[in-house]
Motif scaffolding. Structure first.
Motif, mmCIF file in Angstrom:
data_model
loop_
_atom_site.group_PDB
_atom_site.id
_atom_site.type_symbol
_atom_site.label_atom_id
_atom_site.label_comp_id
_atom_site.label_asym_id
_atom_site.label_seq_id
_atom_site.Cartn_x
_atom_site.Cartn_y
_atom_site.Cartn_z
ATOM 1 N N THR A 64 55.081 62.469 37.160
ATOM 2 C CA THR A 64 54.500 63.820 37.221
ATOM 3 C C THR A 64 53.407 63.848 38.279
ATOM 4 O O THR A 64 52.482 63.043 38.241
ATOM 5 N N VAL A 65 53.538 64.783 39.216
ATOM 6 C CA VAL A 65 52.532 64.987 40.260
ATOM 7 C C VAL A 65 51.997 66.403 40.143
ATOM 8 O O VAL A 65 52.767 67.373 40.106
ATOM 9 N N SER A 66 50.678 66.536 40.082
ATOM 10 C CA SER A 66 50.028 67.845 40.108
ATOM 11 C C SER A 66 49.200 67.911 41.387
ATOM 12 O O SER A 66 48.258 67.130 41.564
ATOM 13 N N ASP A 67 49.575 68.818 42.270
ATOM 14 C CA ASP A 67 48.868 68.967 43.541
ATOM 15 C C ASP A 67 47.901 70.132 43.433
ATOM 16 O O ASP A 67 48.291 71.291 43.549
ATOM 17 N N VAL A 68 46.642 69.826 43.206
ATOM 18 C CA VAL A 68 45.609 70.854 43.069
ATOM 19 C C VAL A 68 45.361 71.543 44.404
ATOM 20 O O VAL A 68 45.110 72.749 44.466
ATOM 21 N N THR A 69 45.464 70.796 45.485
ATOM 22 C CA THR A 69 45.111 71.308 46.803
ATOM 23 C C THR A 69 46.122 72.319 47.327
ATOM 24 O O THR A 69 45.754 73.318 47.949
ATOM 25 N N CYS A 70 47.401 72.084 47.112
ATOM 26 C CA CYS A 70 48.466 73.009 47.551
ATOM 27 C C CYS A 70 48.319 73.352 49.035
ATOM 28 O O CYS A 70 48.309 74.534 49.413
ATOM 29 N N ASP A 71 48.234 72.349 49.874
ATOM 30 C CA ASP A 71 48.078 72.563 51.309
ATOM 31 C C ASP A 71 49.435 72.623 52.003
ATOM 32 O O ASP A 71 49.583 72.213 53.158
ATOM 33 N N VAL A 72 50.425 73.108 51.288
ATOM 34 C CA VAL A 72 51.801 73.147 51.788
ATOM 35 C C VAL A 72 51.878 73.976 53.063
ATOM 36 O O VAL A 72 51.227 75.007 53.199
ATOM 37 N N GLY A 73 52.628 73.483 54.037
ATOM 38 C CA GLY A 73 52.769 74.178 55.306
ATOM 39 C C GLY A 73 51.759 73.773 56.346
ATOM 40 O O GLY A 73 51.927 74.058 57.529
ATOM 41 N N SER A 74 50.699 73.095 55.944
ATOM 42 C CA SER A 74 49.682 72.647 56.885
ATOM 43 C C SER A 74 50.048 71.262 57.421
ATOM 44 O O SER A 74 50.544 70.410 56.677
ATOM 45 N N ILE A 108 53.949 69.916 39.957
ATOM 46 C CA ILE A 108 53.205 71.137 39.625
ATOM 47 C C ILE A 108 52.333 71.443 40.838
ATOM 48 O O ILE A 108 51.529 70.608 41.253
ATOM 49 N N ALA A 109 52.511 72.620 41.431
ATOM 50 C CA ALA A 109 51.745 72.984 42.632
ATOM 51 C C ALA A 109 51.488 74.485 42.603
ATOM 52 O O ALA A 109 52.171 75.256 43.272
ATOM 53 N N ILE A 110 50.504 74.891 41.844
ATOM 54 C CA ILE A 110 50.158 76.307 41.654
ATOM 55 C C ILE A 110 48.860 76.575 42.409
ATOM 56 O O ILE A 110 47.848 75.902 42.176
#
Length: 353
Positions: free
Chosen positions: A255-265, A295-297
């Protein structure tokens, strides 16, 4: 001097329940001579009547587009696609300075209209420390959702709640197995929030920060069952997870939770996914065998809208009261102009060109 006119806009994202200014702080602004207009917003956690009682003028949702030119429009998340020309100064999280998707188009809209983006992510003191942030609550919720997912108790769609109710769900229940967890960026605001949630859940995570990420032990990272990423990179760093890591047969990470959500950068430290997850479907399976769930909200604190708004508003209030004195706001404006230069956007550029 003309009094500052702040316009608190309605958020167009349906799941955005937070506000950058709560009614109690709205009253303090009005008492200090700030003209405050608040748009009606059915999803905002605080009702419009509380703002009206604090002395704010009430306006319909979306009416900021016709506000006087000297108005400062205040919000949190993305603007609607129209108007094409943005004429006001806007204060919100623009996510446009690291070449994210849509960044150039947004900055062209500001350039075309003569407005400016004062990005809350870059509202910082002279040493670069952010002056107003939701980081603690983002980290707290990122870890909380990871715990619930790993224990098989995360249900969709997600719904806003309060901290007391959420903490009840995090408490360890009979039969819950032990698991190993890792927080990357453990010493920052988000990392502190993640550690707090893990402590409530009865989990003692491994904590990594700058020293550990400079010399990344990838094997140890993959040996944890749950990982929460709280790192927002500002310079290129080696990614924490690569596509090849997902295929590693010895990987225990589930399980990975990405708090930063820097997707596309290009600075994204988790370039193994290309879109965020949503409240309706908070978890996406990145790999089938061995399984890995993501999880990437990107608006996690809105799940605890009251607590997170109260904290953020308390930190933003003194900055708004000092709005006309330059300082941190001047640095925000400088960063906006620098971002335009970096993208080759000059005065006279039309939106969409």
């Amino acid at each position: 001097m003309t009094p500052l006119h702040l316009w608190l806009r309605h958020e167009v994202r349906p799941t955005e329940r937070r506000t950058p200014i709560v009614p109690g702080d709205a009253r303090r602004l009005v008492e200090r001579g700030v003209r405050l207009t608040v748009e009606e917003s059915p999803q905002r956690i605080f009702p419009i009547e509380e703002y009206e009682a604090a002395g704010a003028r009430v306006a319909p949702a979306g009416s900021w587009v016709s506000a006087p030119a000297d108005t400062v429009v205040l919000g949190l998340k993305e603007l609607p696609d129209e108007p094409a020309r943005l004429t006001h100064r806007h204060v919100y999280f623009g996510h446009a300075y690291k070449r994210q998707p849509g960044a150039a188009e947004l900055l062209r809209r500001f350039t075309a209209g003569g407005g400016a983006l004062l990005d809350l992510e870059y509202l910082a003191d002279g040493q670069g420390r952010r002056l107003a942030a939701f980081g603690f609550w983002a980290g707290y919720l990122g870890a909380a959702l990871a715990v619930l997912q790993h224990r098989g108790r995360l249900t969709a769609p997600l719904r806003p709640t309060d901290k007391g109710a959420l903490d009840e769900t995090l408490l360890r229940a009979p039969g819950d197995p032990d698991f190993t967890a890792l927080v990357i960026g453990a010493l920052g605001r988000s990392g502190r929030g993640a550690r707090t949630a893990f402590a409530t859940a009865g989990v003692d995570p491994t904590c990594w920060d700058l020293a550990e990420t400079r010399a990344l032990d990838r094997r140890t990272l993959l040996d944890h069952e749950v990982m929460v990423n709280c790192v927002l990179a500002t310079t290129p760093v080696p990614p924490f997870l690569r596509d090849t890591d997902l295929d590693a047969p010895a990987r225990r990470l589930r399980t990975v939770s990405d708090v930063t959500c820097d997707v596309g950068s290009p600075l994204n430290v988790l370039p193994v996914y290309d879109r965020t997850t949503e409240w309706t479907e908070p978890v996406r399976r990145l790999h089938k065998d061995p399984p890995l769930d993501l999880i990437a909200i990107d608006n996690l604190p809105s799940l605890l809208p009251r607590e997170s708004s109260i904290d953020f508003s308390a930190s933003l209030l003194p900055q708004l009261l000092a709005f006309e004195t330059g300082g941190a706001w001047g640095r925000c404006l400088d960063r906006y102009h620098r971002a335009r230069r970096e993208l080759g956007i000059v005065e006279g550029d039309a939106a969409g060109e």
